[in-house]
Design a protein around this motif. Structure first.
Motif, PDB file in Angstrom:
ATOM      1  N   GLU A  18       0.848  -1.190   0.000  1.00  0.00           N
ATOM      2  CA  GLU A  18       0.000   0.000   0.000  1.00  0.00           C
ATOM      3  C   GLU A  18       0.887   1.245   0.000  1.00  0.00           C
ATOM      4  O   GLU A  18       1.795   1.369   0.804  1.00  0.00           O
ATOM      5  N   CYS A  19       0.608   2.146  -0.897  1.00  0.00           N
ATOM      6  CA  CYS A  19       1.427   3.344  -1.068  1.00  0.00           C
ATOM      7  C   CYS A  19       1.077   4.426  -0.042  1.00  0.00           C
ATOM      8  O   CYS A  19      -0.093   4.689   0.218  1.00  0.00           O
ATOM      9  N   ASP A  20       2.116   5.050   0.515  1.00  0.00           N
ATOM     10  CA  ASP A  20       1.975   6.221   1.390  1.00  0.00           C
ATOM     11  C   ASP A  20       3.056   7.211   0.953  1.00  0.00           C
ATOM     12  O   ASP A  20       4.213   7.073   1.332  1.00  0.00           O
ATOM     13  N   ALA A  21       2.682   8.186   0.148  1.00  0.00           N
ATOM     14  CA  ALA A  21       3.643   9.112  -0.456  1.00  0.00           C
ATOM     15  C   ALA A  21       4.228  10.119   0.530  1.00  0.00           C
ATOM     16  O   ALA A  21       5.240  10.754   0.230  1.00  0.00           O
ATOM     17  N   ALA A  46       5.243   1.377  -1.617  1.00  0.00           N
ATOM     18  CA  ALA A  46       4.549   0.980  -2.843  1.00  0.00           C
ATOM     19  C   ALA A  46       5.278  -0.176  -3.527  1.00  0.00           C
ATOM     20  O   ALA A  46       6.465  -0.397  -3.309  1.00  0.00           O
ATOM     21  N   ARG A  47       4.555  -0.880  -4.366  1.00  0.00           N
ATOM     22  CA  ARG A  47       5.140  -1.994  -5.132  1.00  0.00           C
ATOM     23  C   ARG A  47       5.615  -1.559  -6.509  1.00  0.00           C
ATOM     24  O   ARG A  47       6.541  -2.138  -7.049  1.00  0.00           O
ATOM     25  N   ARG A  63      -4.417   2.967  -8.388  1.00  0.00           N
ATOM     26  CA  ARG A  63      -3.853   1.737  -7.847  1.00  0.00           C
ATOM     27  C   ARG A  63      -3.217   2.049  -6.500  1.00  0.00           C
ATOM     28  O   ARG A  63      -2.327   2.903  -6.411  1.00  0.00           O
ATOM     29  N   THR A  64      -3.655   1.362  -5.470  1.00  0.00           N
ATOM     30  CA  THR A  64      -3.163   1.633  -4.120  1.00  0.00           C
ATOM     31  C   THR A  64      -1.704   1.239  -3.932  1.00  0.00           C
ATOM     32  O   THR A  64      -1.068   1.674  -2.979  1.00  0.00           O
ATOM     33  N   ASP A  65      -1.168   0.438  -4.854  1.00  0.00           N
ATOM     34  CA  ASP A  65       0.216  -0.028  -4.724  1.00  0.00           C
ATOM     35  C   ASP A  65       1.191   0.732  -5.625  1.00  0.00           C
ATOM     36  O   ASP A  65       2.352   0.375  -5.718  1.00  0.00           O
ATOM     37  N   ARG A  66       0.720   1.795  -6.293  1.00  0.00           N
ATOM     38  CA  ARG A  66       1.564   2.497  -7.261  1.00  0.00           C
ATOM     39  C   ARG A  66       1.971   3.881  -6.755  1.00  0.00           C
ATOM     40  O   ARG A  66       1.164   4.661  -6.263  1.00  0.00           O
TER      41      ARG A  66
END
Length: 83
Positions: A18-21, A46-47, A63-66
């Motif tokens: 899960e992305c957290d910028a 992120a993945r 996309r939550t992983d991008r």
């Protein structure tokens, strides 16, 4: 006799990729480089990574992983967002 196939995907596992910028915001203003991309991925969790050049068309799917890294005309990081 055949066994029915389950076509349903398993539910997503929360927190995995899960992305957290927020943690990567310190990279804004730096020059784009492979090392910077790797560090941004590590910091954000992120993945996948998407570099966005000025004027480049991108899909609007979320996309939550991008992790998205938007670059300016000089190849400096202008913004870091998830999606």
């Amino acid at each position: 006799m055949t066994t029915p196939v389950d076509n349903e995907a398993p539910p997503p596992v929360m927190g995995e990729g899960e992305c957290d910028a927020n943690a990567a915001q310190g990279l804004v203003g730096q020059m784009a480089a492979a090392e910077l991309g790797a560090e941004a991925l590590r910091l954000s969790g992120a993945r996948t990574l998407r570099w966005i050049q000025p004027g480049q068309a991108v899909t609007m799917d979320y996309r939550t992983d991008r992790l998205n890294i938007k670059l300016d005309a000089e190849n400096r990081v202008e913004a870091i967002t998830c999606g």
